[in-house]
Motif scaffolding. Structure first.
Motif, PDB file in Angstrom:
ATOM      1  N   ILE B 381       0.846  -1.199   0.000  1.00  0.00           N
ATOM      2  CA  ILE B 381       0.000   0.000   0.000  1.00  0.00           C
ATOM      3  C   ILE B 381       0.880   1.247   0.000  1.00  0.00           C
ATOM      4  O   ILE B 381       0.614   2.217  -0.712  1.00  0.00           O
ATOM      5  CB  ILE B 381      -0.907   0.004   1.249  1.00  0.00           C
ATOM      6  CG1 ILE B 381      -1.863  -1.173   1.207  1.00  0.00           C
ATOM      7  CG2 ILE B 381      -1.663   1.312   1.368  1.00  0.00           C
ATOM      8  CD1 ILE B 381      -3.039  -0.991   0.314  1.00  0.00           C
ATOM      9  N   ALA B 382       1.963   1.201   0.772  1.00  0.00           N
ATOM     10  CA  ALA B 382       2.833   2.376   0.841  1.00  0.00           C
ATOM     11  C   ALA B 382       3.631   2.540  -0.445  1.00  0.00           C
ATOM     12  O   ALA B 382       3.817   3.654  -0.928  1.00  0.00           O
ATOM     13  CB  ALA B 382       3.774   2.253   2.037  1.00  0.00           C
ATOM     14  N   ALA B 387      -1.257   6.007  -6.054  1.00  0.00           N
ATOM     15  CA  ALA B 387      -2.558   5.681  -6.637  1.00  0.00           C
ATOM     16  C   ALA B 387      -3.638   5.605  -5.570  1.00  0.00           C
ATOM     17  O   ALA B 387      -4.814   5.452  -5.891  1.00  0.00           O
ATOM     18  CB  ALA B 387      -2.486   4.351  -7.383  1.00  0.00           C
ATOM     19  N   LEU B 388      -3.224   5.707  -4.297  1.00  0.00           N
ATOM     20  CA  LEU B 388      -4.171   5.434  -3.218  1.00  0.00           C
ATOM     21  C   LEU B 388      -5.373   6.375  -3.245  1.00  0.00           C
ATOM     22  O   LEU B 388      -6.514   5.938  -3.102  1.00  0.00           O
ATOM     23  CB  LEU B 388      -3.440   5.529  -1.874  1.00  0.00           C
ATOM     24  CG  LEU B 388      -4.241   5.117  -0.651  1.00  0.00           C
ATOM     25  CD1 LEU B 388      -4.706   3.681  -0.781  1.00  0.00           C
ATOM     26  CD2 LEU B 388      -3.417   5.273   0.612  1.00  0.00           C
ATOM     27  N   TRP B 389      -5.125   7.664  -3.481  1.00  0.00           N
ATOM     28  CA  TRP B 389      -6.265   8.583  -3.404  1.00  0.00           C
ATOM     29  C   TRP B 389      -7.284   8.315  -4.518  1.00  0.00           C
ATOM     30  O   TRP B 389      -8.483   8.403  -4.292  1.00  0.00           O
ATOM     31  CB  TRP B 389      -5.815  10.036  -3.377  1.00  0.00           C
ATOM     32  CG  TRP B 389      -5.297  10.629  -4.657  1.00  0.00           C
ATOM     33  CD1 TRP B 389      -3.998  10.748  -5.017  1.00  0.00           C
ATOM     34  CD2 TRP B 389      -6.053  11.203  -5.724  1.00  0.00           C
ATOM     35  NE1 TRP B 389      -3.895  11.335  -6.244  1.00  0.00           N
ATOM     36  CE2 TRP B 389      -5.142  11.634  -6.708  1.00  0.00           C
ATOM     37  CE3 TRP B 389      -7.419  11.390  -5.956  1.00  0.00           C
ATOM     38  CZ2 TRP B 389      -5.532  12.238  -7.889  1.00  0.00           C
ATOM     39  CZ3 TRP B 389      -7.814  12.001  -7.138  1.00  0.00           C
ATOM     40  CH2 TRP B 389      -6.879  12.410  -8.091  1.00  0.00           C
ATOM     41  N   ILE B 390      -6.792   7.945  -5.692  1.00  0.00           N
ATOM     42  CA  ILE B 390      -7.734   7.653  -6.779  1.00  0.00           C
ATOM     43  C   ILE B 390      -8.595   6.450  -6.404  1.00  0.00           C
ATOM     44  O   ILE B 390      -9.809   6.442  -6.624  1.00  0.00           O
ATOM     45  CB  ILE B 390      -6.966   7.357  -8.089  1.00  0.00           C
ATOM     46  CG1 ILE B 390      -6.026   8.511  -8.405  1.00  0.00           C
ATOM     47  CG2 ILE B 390      -7.908   7.111  -9.236  1.00  0.00           C
ATOM     48  CD1 ILE B 390      -5.253   8.316  -9.680  1.00  0.00           C
ATOM     49  N   VAL B 548      -4.349   7.204   3.620  1.00  0.00           N
ATOM     50  CA  VAL B 548      -3.738   8.230   2.761  1.00  0.00           C
ATOM     51  C   VAL B 548      -2.731   9.041   3.569  1.00  0.00           C
ATOM     52  O   VAL B 548      -1.609   9.286   3.134  1.00  0.00           O
ATOM     53  CB  VAL B 548      -4.820   9.147   2.154  1.00  0.00           C
ATOM     54  CG1 VAL B 548      -4.177  10.192   1.266  1.00  0.00           C
ATOM     55  CG2 VAL B 548      -5.820   8.332   1.351  1.00  0.00           C
ATOM     56  N   ALA B 549      -3.146   9.427   4.783  1.00  0.00           N
ATOM     57  CA  ALA B 549      -2.245  10.214   5.627  1.00  0.00           C
ATOM     58  C   ALA B 549      -1.038   9.384   6.051  1.00  0.00           C
ATOM     59  O   ALA B 549       0.060   9.906   6.215  1.00  0.00           O
ATOM     60  CB  ALA B 549      -2.992  10.717   6.853  1.00  0.00           C
ATOM     61  N   ALA B 550      -1.240   8.074   6.209  1.00  0.00           N
ATOM     62  CA  ALA B 550      -0.156   7.241   6.718  1.00  0.00           C
ATOM     63  C   ALA B 550       0.942   7.023   5.693  1.00  0.00           C
ATOM     64  O   ALA B 550       2.093   6.822   6.062  1.00  0.00           O
ATOM     65  CB  ALA B 550      -0.717   5.891   7.179  1.00  0.00           C
ATOM     66  N   VAL B 551       0.621   7.050   4.419  1.00  0.00           N
ATOM     67  CA  VAL B 551       1.636   6.683   3.434  1.00  0.00           C
ATOM     68  C   VAL B 551       2.083   7.814   2.519  1.00  0.00           C
ATOM     69  O   VAL B 551       3.056   7.660   1.793  1.00  0.00           O
ATOM     70  CB  VAL B 551       1.178   5.495   2.547  1.00  0.00           C
ATOM     71  CG1 VAL B 551       0.869   4.299   3.401  1.00  0.00           C
ATOM     72  CG2 VAL B 551      -0.001   5.868   1.678  1.00  0.00           C
TER      73      VAL B 551
END
Lengths: 254, 552
Positions: B381-382, B387-390, B548-551
């Motif tokens: 994930i990190a 791409a995480l926010w999308i 999102v904040a974590a990565v």
């Protein structure tokens, strides 16, 4: 409950990072069909608020209602109504501009034929056709904004939440984006956008909220908030001028 | 400038400890572990002090060679271990390499591993003290030169490999070179298997160690030995050789620092224009699904299910297509593919001599390979943070996202694991064990991927962003990274261990157990993967607002 015809309702949003309170109880109703501007000094909590309003940041307290659907309780129902352009987050850059739009469309569950026609419309409308076959990694900041905006629009959402949509965008493209947003609002869509540029907000938006220190300092229709003066004066009187005007004499070139 | 850079290093460390106090615990635990190791080092060097000079030299040559290789290789293999100051951050300040190099050099020597090795090499030098003060002085000088070479070779290897992986052309060359290297290891392994390691050690070890002492790696020890025997002319050229080597490494590092100071991070993926393969893939997958639905009308095709399932289906396709793209174009992921083979190979050469049953060790290699690949995804994930926010704003898609990523890994992992299994069976000469090995490999691959899916959501830690040095640790992530790596590897071991039991039974008692292993291994692997991905997916949905904040 928010009044009827509210597209986006923020209720008691609160967020702290360590000992810093970023958002300190924000309530805001964005009426359907409005183009709502959110202005505030750096660090006022605009991006934090908009992140909580779009599912990107869990609020410590408070709720977000998108057309009366609780975003944090029923994300699968609320998120399809939202189109999101975040600020300050890097975007996956190993796809081409066209592929990034298609990717977003597929994530939204659209069928490939619809995606293809909308993708081409968006690329043309935002003047990105030349770059559609270039990897996003080679895009400039303004092109990045435009392609991200295209991604936010591709599934024809009912509410657009845009964080600094005009930043780094050239005047011609900014005009195109303004026309797209106005047409969207005229047809019944809703936009909430943040910006630093007062003149732009005065020109584009019909409603405005001034945010400072994580709170709403003033909100309402543009004329209500301006109260006879111009927005910049009102803004400065609300958030306060720079504390001490110190001349940087050493900067003078003799 | 030296003081400024050291202060900078210290300040960033204090800030990161203040933000996350428990990292201090990890630091203290590391320090205690290192201090606990020191008595055994002291004991070993005291023991060796009473042995003959050539025995001492052989022992130290072997140890120091392992150290050297470790310093050069470990920071590349264990992602996120290297938390040294990144010289490219000085690029915008307009300071030349000449001015920052002294500070970078001093700060490279002031790390916990460097201090530990300083004490270790000092302890080694003391075992020459009985030969007289002058011999001890030579040994100490040699030890310090070795230390400098170790620390500098870590810097050189990390920076040069990162630079190599930046351009498309050199990436391809590195990829091919690694493959050739792996293929060359196979005949080496079969020689080891055929002759037995003991015979090799007995007949070849001494000449090998002798020739290592002629290289800069072993020269300092050769110098101490020569001093003990009174050959002072041999002392000087050996010390000069290793000093020259240190200077050469330092210059190689400096060349690279100069390079990164004027070449800002380029994220360019090459300007090859492409068609929209995202849409083409989606079309192909949907056509295939529609054909399947036609052929077996009772099994619902994706077109017949509700919009939610349709969205999930299309999201899986899209995420998989995107993940396949990053696997083959992002240096960070290419580095991950290239390094999966290294751990099993090291395992083979380190464990093989210790065990009596070579077949078990050979067959463990592909199983290890499967486990390494699966475990390697524990921070996915990190790594995929951009791409995480999308993925998050598009809906509640946790399961689809995790499933897309897992299947994209399998696209290359399954062929590699099968190839590894076939090679191992060929080397071992036990074709009867094929089903057991395949079953164990698939079982371990599936379970470790499942565990990694969960830990990547539960314990993400900051990873280098695209375009950054794939081997560098992010400021403030070393402790979290080590914790996450520890927990995910333990969980993977616990979950994967039972899958291997039928293979053990097949090896020890009856090859027929292998068929049981094929069924249970494949079944368990698949089930664990599905369960892991489903669990990870629902955790992803629940945690999406914090991820999102974590990565990023």
């Amino acid at each position: 409950m928010p009044p009827n015809g509210t597209a986006l309702a923020l209720r008691g949003l609160y967020k702290h990072f360590g000992s810093t309170i970023a958002v300190d109880g924000i309530d805001l109703d964005v009426p359907t069909g409005s183009l709502y501007g959110m202005v505030g000094p750096n660090g006022a909590g605009k991006t934090t608020t908009l992140s909580m309003a779009t599912g990107l940041l869990t609020p410590d307290a408070g709720s977000v209602l998108v057309h009366s659907i609780d975003l944090w309780a029923e994300p699968e129902k609320a998120k399809p109504l939202l189109g999101v352009l975040p600020d300050g987050l890097r975007t996956f850059d190993r796809l081409t501009g066209a592929e990034l739009i298609s990717y977003t469309g597929l994530l939204r569950g659209m069928d490939p034929a619809t995606i293809e026609s909308r993708r081409d419309d968006l690329l043309a409308a935002l003047d990105l056709e030349v770059y559609s076959r270039v990897l996003v990694t080679d895009f400039s900041a303004g092109m990045m904004k435009k392609v991200s905006l295209a991604c936010a629009l591709v599934h024809a959402p009912r509410v657009l939440v845009l964080d600094e949509p005009f930043e780094a965008v050239d005047p011609v493209s900014a005009g195109a984006i303004r026309r797209i947003l106005s047409a969207f609002v005229d047809s019944g869509g809703t936009v909430i956008m943040s910006s630093h540029v007062m003149a732009l907000v005065e020109r584009v938006c019909d409603h405005v909220a001034i945010v400072g220190n994580g709170r709403i300092l003033a909100h309402g229709s543009l004329d209500e908030v301006r109260g006879g003066t111009d927005l910049e004066e009102r803004f400065v009187s609300l958030v306060g001028d720079a504390g001490e005007r110190r001349d940087l004499t050493w900067l003078r070139q003799s | 400038m030296v003081a400024t850079i050291l202060t900078l290093r210290l300040t960033t460390m204090v800030h990161q400890l203040r933000r996350e106090w428990w990292r201090a615990l990890v630091l203290i635990a590391g320090a205690i572990w290192i201090i606990a190791l020191l008595p055994s080092v002291a004991f070993a060097s005291k023991e060796l002090a009473f042995r003959a000079v050539d025995v001492r030299m052989d022992a130290y040559t072997a140890i120091v060679t392992v150290f050297m290789v470790g310093w050069a290789v470990v920071p590349i293999l264990v992602a996120g271990l290297d938390d040294s100051l990144d010289p490219s951050r000085f690029a915008s300040l307009g300071i030349g390499a000449r001015r920052i190099m002294p500070g970078l050099t001093v700060s490279a020597f002031l790390t916990i591993p460097a201090i530990f090795f300083l004490m270790t090499l000092f302890a080694f030098s003391t075992s020459w003290i009985l030969e007289g003060g002058d011999v001890f002085a030579v040994a100490l000088a040699g030890g310090m030169l070795s230390l400098a070479a170790m620390i500098l070779s870590a810097r050189v290897s990390v920076m040069w490999i990162a630079r190599l992986l930046q351009s498309r052309r050199s990436r391809e060359i590195a990829f091919i070179a690694t493959l050739i290297g792996i293929f060359l290891l196979a005949p080496l392994a079969s020689i080891v298997v055929a002759d037995g390691l003991e015979t090799i050690l007995e007949y070849d070890a001494t000449p090998i160690l002798d020739s290592i002492r002629l290289t800069p790696i072993g020269a300092p020890i050769g110098a101490a030995g020569a001093a003990a025997l009174g050959h002072w002319s041999a002392v000087w050229w050996r010390l000069a050789l290793s000093a020259g080597w240190v200077v050469l490494l330092w210059l190689a590092w400096r060349v690279n620092v100069e390079y990164v100071l004027v070449h800002p991070v380029s994220r360019g993926g090459g300007t090859k224009a492409r068609e929209d393969s995202m849409l083409a893939t989606a079309r192909r997958v949907e056509r295939r699904a529609a054909r399947r639905a036609q052929r077996w009308p009772r099994r619902e095709g994706p077109a017949m299910v509700g919009p939610q399932a349709m969205q999930a289906f299309r999201a899986v396709t899209a995420v998989r297509a995107r993940a396949v793209r990053y696997w083959f174009s992002d240096p960070r992921y290419l580095a991950a593919i290239l390094s999966v083979a290294v751990f099993p190979v090291l395992f083979f050469f380190l464990v093989y001599p210790a065990f009596g049953s070579p077949v078990a060790v050979i067959l463990a290699v592909p199983v290890m390979l499967a486990g390494t690949i699966g475990w390697g995804r524990h921070n996915d994930i990190a790594y995929d943070s951009t791409a995480l926010w999308i993925d998050v704003v598009a809906g509640k898609l946790g399961r689809a996202v995790m499933w897309g990523k897992a299947t994209a890994t399998m696209v290359w992992a399954v062929p590699i694991v099968i190839a590894g299994a076939v090679a191992a069976i060929a080397v071992s000469g036990r074709p009867g064990l094929t089903p057991g090995v395949i079953g164990a490999c698939f079982g371990v691959l599936g379970t470790s991927l499942g565990v990694s899916a969960v830990t990547s959501v539960v314990l993400p830690y900051r990873a280098p962003a695209p375009g950054e040095n794939p081997f560098s640790a992010q400021v403030g992530s070393v402790g979290a990274g080590l914790l996450a790596q520890l927990i995910s590897s333990m969980a993977a071991w616990i979950v994967a261990a039972p899958v291997v039991l039928p293979l053990v039974a097949a090896l020890l008692w009856n090859p027929a157990w292998g068929w049981v292993g094929l069924v249970t291994g494949t079944g368990t692997g698949f089930a664990a993967l599905v369960l892991g991905v489903r669990w990870a997916g629902s955790l992803y949905d629940r945690k999406s607002g914090r991820l999102v904040a974590a990565v990023s």
